[in-house]
Design a protein around this motif. Structure first.
Motif, mmCIF file in Angstrom:
data_model
loop_
_atom_site.group_PDB
_atom_site.id
_atom_site.type_symbol
_atom_site.label_atom_id
_atom_site.label_comp_id
_atom_site.label_asym_id
_atom_site.label_seq_id
_atom_site.Cartn_x
_atom_site.Cartn_y
_atom_site.Cartn_z
ATOM 1 N N ASP A 196 -36.347 76.451 -12.113
ATOM 2 C CA ASP A 196 -36.548 77.261 -13.320
ATOM 3 C C ASP A 196 -37.338 78.530 -13.013
ATOM 4 O O ASP A 196 -37.055 79.588 -13.575
ATOM 5 C CB ASP A 196 -37.265 76.457 -14.407
ATOM 6 N N ASP A 197 -38.345 78.428 -12.138
ATOM 7 C CA ASP A 197 -39.147 79.594 -11.779
ATOM 8 C C ASP A 197 -38.275 80.669 -11.135
ATOM 9 O O ASP A 197 -38.350 81.846 -11.491
ATOM 10 C CB ASP A 197 -40.271 79.206 -10.809
ATOM 11 N N PHE B 164 -34.947 80.845 -11.239
ATOM 12 C CA PHE B 164 -33.892 81.244 -12.167
ATOM 13 C C PHE B 164 -34.391 82.297 -13.154
ATOM 14 O O PHE B 164 -33.741 83.311 -13.380
ATOM 15 C CB PHE B 164 -33.365 80.019 -12.915
ATOM 16 N N GLU B 165 -35.570 82.052 -13.725
ATOM 17 C CA GLU B 165 -36.116 82.996 -14.706
ATOM 18 C C GLU B 165 -36.426 84.353 -14.084
ATOM 19 O O GLU B 165 -36.233 85.394 -14.711
ATOM 20 C CB GLU B 165 -37.375 82.417 -15.352
ATOM 21 N N ALA B 166 -36.903 84.348 -12.843
ATOM 22 C CA ALA B 166 -37.235 85.604 -12.180
ATOM 23 C C ALA B 166 -35.991 86.431 -11.886
ATOM 24 O O ALA B 166 -36.002 87.657 -12.026
ATOM 25 C CB ALA B 166 -38.002 85.326 -10.887
ATOM 26 N N ALA C 131 -32.828 85.963 -13.346
ATOM 27 C CA ALA C 131 -31.855 86.030 -14.445
ATOM 28 C C ALA C 131 -31.898 87.363 -15.178
ATOM 29 O O ALA C 131 -30.909 87.746 -15.801
ATOM 30 C CB ALA C 131 -32.098 84.886 -15.419
ATOM 31 N N GLU C 132 -32.994 88.082 -15.114
ATOM 32 C CA GLU C 132 -33.078 89.357 -15.832
ATOM 33 C C GLU C 132 -32.217 90.447 -15.203
ATOM 34 O O GLU C 132 -32.003 91.488 -15.798
ATOM 35 C CB GLU C 132 -34.531 89.813 -15.937
ATOM 36 N N ASP D 214 -26.109 87.700 -14.800
ATOM 37 C CA ASP D 214 -25.742 86.307 -15.057
ATOM 38 C C ASP D 214 -25.637 85.557 -13.726
ATOM 39 O O ASP D 214 -24.808 85.890 -12.875
ATOM 40 C CB ASP D 214 -24.402 86.271 -15.799
#
Length: 175
Positions: free
Chosen positions: A101-102, A104-106, A108-109, A112
């Motif tokens: 998640d860490d 992915f969140e970094a 994803a901005e 996609d």
């Protein structure tokens, strides 16, 4: 009989035969064993069909089955290479206690994310220190490289670059 029970070659000999073997079948003392390895050469059947890749009449790859997929070549020779499904970047320097998640969140901005691989060490269970992030388009992947290279994630500086790149034009086609 005492000699026969101990074997014909003497006590403790590795060539000693059990007492049930007739004396005529036991090797003579001091006799050397002659072995002819060339005897069996002609024993193989001659009319046997050769199978496998070396066969002369191998038609397994004829027709449609022999057509392998190739990726379309871009105009530029050197630079990043597209994988089968998308554009892959590698982020090294990922903290060992980072979660998917860490990462992915970094990332994803910037676009996609199609796929994310965060490999773990089997022995310790911690992250090995790198992650593969796959984007749909080259522009998204390029933005992620430009935006995240040198950034800090969980108190550790990341190095982000293309995971796959094409060889330069001078080496292509040489074999």
């Amino acid at each position: 009989q005492a000699v026969r029970a101990q074997g014909s070659l003497g006590l403790g000999s590795p060539w000693s035969l059990p007492p049930c073997v007739p004396r005529s079948a036991q090797p003579r003392r001091g006799a050397s064993m002659d072995v002819d390895y060339d005897e069996d050469e002609g024993a193989k059947p001659r009319g046997r069909k050769v199978k496998g890749r070396g066969a002369a009449e191998d038609d397994r790859y004829a027709g449609k089955a022999g057509a392998f997929e190739r990726l379309a070549h871009d105009d530029d020779d050197a630079g990043p290479a597209r994988s089968i499904e998308g554009w892959v970047v590698i982020a090294s320097g990922v903290h060992e206690e980072a979660q998917e998640d860490d990462v992915f969140e970094a990332f994803a901005e910037y676009g996609d994310i199609k796929n994310l691989h965060l490999n773990l060490d089997r022995r310790t269970g911690f992250v090995k220190g790198y992650a593969f992030i796959e984007y749909e388009t080259r522009q998204e992947a390029a933005k992620a490289i430009k935006g995240m290279d040198g950034q800090v994630l969980l108190e550790q500086r990341l190095s982000v670059q293309w995971a796959f790149s094409k060889p330069s034009g001078e080496r292509r086609g040489r074999r």
